[in-house]
Design an enzyme around this catalytic site. Structure first.
Site, PDB file in Angstrom:
ATOM      1  N   CYS A   1       0.822  -1.221   0.000  1.00 57.81           N
ATOM      2  CA  CYS A   1       0.000   0.000   0.000  1.00 57.81           C
ATOM      3  C   CYS A   1       0.852   1.266   0.000  1.00 57.81           C
ATOM      4  O   CYS A   1       0.355   2.355  -0.276  1.00 57.81           O
ATOM      5  CB  CYS A   1      -0.939  -0.009   1.191  1.00 57.81           C
ATOM      6  SG  CYS A   1      -1.893  -1.521   1.264  1.00 57.81           S
TER       7      CYS A   1
ATOM      8  N   HIS B   1      -3.862   6.477   2.861  1.00 56.27           N
ATOM      9  CA  HIS B   1      -4.174   5.183   2.241  1.00 56.27           C
ATOM     10  C   HIS B   1      -5.596   4.805   2.658  1.00 56.27           C
ATOM     11  O   HIS B   1      -6.007   5.022   3.802  1.00 56.27           O
ATOM     12  CB  HIS B   1      -3.185   4.118   2.736  1.00 56.27           C
ATOM     13  CG  HIS B   1      -3.566   2.743   2.319  1.00 56.27           C
ATOM     14  ND1 HIS B   1      -3.885   2.444   1.010  1.00 56.27           N
ATOM     15  CD2 HIS B   1      -3.726   1.595   3.023  1.00 56.27           C
ATOM     16  CE1 HIS B   1      -4.210   1.165   0.938  1.00 56.27           C
ATOM     17  NE2 HIS B   1      -4.118   0.626   2.139  1.00 56.27           N
TER      18      HIS B   1
ATOM     19  N   ASN C   1     -10.197  -0.955  -0.634  1.00 51.88           N
ATOM     20  CA  ASN C   1      -8.737  -0.833  -0.507  1.00 51.88           C
ATOM     21  C   ASN C   1      -8.091  -1.280  -1.823  1.00 51.88           C
ATOM     22  O   ASN C   1      -8.205  -2.441  -2.206  1.00 51.88           O
ATOM     23  CB  ASN C   1      -8.286  -1.724   0.658  1.00 51.88           C
ATOM     24  CG  ASN C   1      -6.788  -1.666   0.907  1.00 51.88           C
ATOM     25  OD1 ASN C   1      -6.035  -1.157   0.096  1.00 51.88           O
ATOM     26  ND2 ASN C   1      -6.368  -2.206   2.039  1.00 51.88           N
TER      27      ASN C   1
END
Ligand code: UT7
Length: 329
Positions: free
Chosen positions: A115, A256, A286
């Site tokens: 990420c 994020h 995500n």
């Protein structure tokens, strides 16, 4: 030596057309819109088409960023692709993208920082530009997490989506969109909290690794959650202090997008009101490394960002890794 400042020349993002809603998931497994919404904030996510690959998503996002930057692909002298779901283990997705996008023989390589991939790659691009190794670097983060999600594991599969975000990095124009600094870190001792075990040298692919579901993403959600908030707060503190800035100087936080509860907890610790935090986890889930550049491209296109504003990028992910960066818009 010439004092070159690296900046963002353009941004772009792409998400595939197919949308998978929480209602769709309710029909596929024992879950509910209520659980997913209250635990994560996610309402829907985009999923790649059967024939699409990570490099396809990367290509569309890159083309948009190049157009936005008014930069021709022939001016790009380096391509960095951040991904944990490459088209294949090798060659790099950056090389496949280079071919697809017509960038000829320029340097191309992948970064695996999950990420945090975009911020890791952005930092490399900044350094390449500032030390005059390359003039214009295409940074793209793309992931197709739906391809490695275990669609029988409700604890993980509901969280992820597919997409790509890109930025063209070069010498800052008119002292705008300057990358002021970044902070990168990792704690490899916690690698086992989030990974895909199969297919590498530890568990080469066999019938057994397939039967044992080793080619799917595995995560200890609770442990990752706690570390995410702590690490992102620390990464923000570190980069702000490096740039001689305080929490109250931040005009926009681009975190994020793993979970709305993590984003809210981070905002609280940074003392940032929610209107100063870009949230799109509700619409995309995500998307790993692509989360930050997708959000940055959306914020850029929204016209919300004004010249001189301070933008904080902040991420956390598998590795474990963490990363933050400050851009003066
Ligand atoms: O991008 C990389 C970083 N990743 C992250 O930052 C993710 C961090 N972790 C998280 O976001 C959260 O830990 C999750 C969203 C993954 C899970 O939320 P949680 O509040 O930690 O829930 P939990 O794992 O403790 O599960 C609570 C309950 C369990 O039931 P019992 O044991 O209490 O009866 C689960 O079985 O919720 C159950 N559950 C579900 N129920 C309905 C787990 N997944 C689901 C589901 N639908 N999809």
């Amino acid at each position: 030596m010439e004092n070159i400042k690296a900046g963002i020349l353009g941004t772009g993002f792409y998400v595939p057309e197919k949308i998978l809603t929480n209602a769709d998931l309710e029909k596929m497994m024992d879950t509910s819109d209520e659980w997913i919404t209250t635990r994560t904030g996610i309402k829907e996510r985009h999923i790649v088409g059967d024939k699409q690959t990570t490099s396809d998503l990367a290509m569309f996002a890159s083309q948009k960023a190049l157009k936005n930057a008014e930069v021709n692909i022939k001016e790009i002298d380096c391509i960095i692709a951040a991904t944990i779901t490459p088209d294949m283990p090798f060659p790099s997705t950056a090389c496949i993208l280079q071919d697809k996008i017509g960038a000829k023989t320029v340097c191309a390589f992948d970064v695996n920082a999950a990420c945090c991939g975009f911020i890791y790659a952005l930092t490399m691009a900044k350094n390449f530009v500032e030390n005059n190794t390359f003039k214009k670097v295409l940074v793209v983060a793309a992931d197709t997490l739906s391809r490695i999600a275990d669609w029988t594991d409700r604890a993980t599969c509901v969280l992820f989506g597919d997409g790509a975000g890109a930025a063209v990095i070069g010498r800052a124009v008119d002292d705008r969109k300057v990358i002021l600094g970044s902070y990168l870190g990792a704690d490899g001792s916690a690698w086992d909290l989030l990974n895909m075990p199969g297919g590498g040298s530890r568990f080469p692919t066999t019938h057994k690794t397939v039967d044992d579901k080793l080619h799917f993403l595995k995560m200890n959600g609770n442990s990752v959650f706690k570390l995410a908030v702590r690490s992102m707060t620390n990464a923000a503190d570190k980069v702000l202090s490096e740039c001689n800035l305080k929490n109250e100087d931040i005009d926009l936080v681009i975190p994020h997008q793993a979970n709305l509860r993590i984003i809210n907890a981070l905002a609280q610790r940074l003392n940032a009101p929610l209107e100063k935090v870009w949230v799109n986890v509700t619409r995309y889930g995500n998307v790993s490394g692509a989360s930050v550049p997708i959000a940055m491209a959306e914020a850029d296109a929204s016209g919300k960002l004004k010249d001189g504003q301070i933008v904080l990028l902040d991420a956390f992910g598998a590795g474990l890794t963490w990363a933050s960066a400050v851009i003066r818009w």
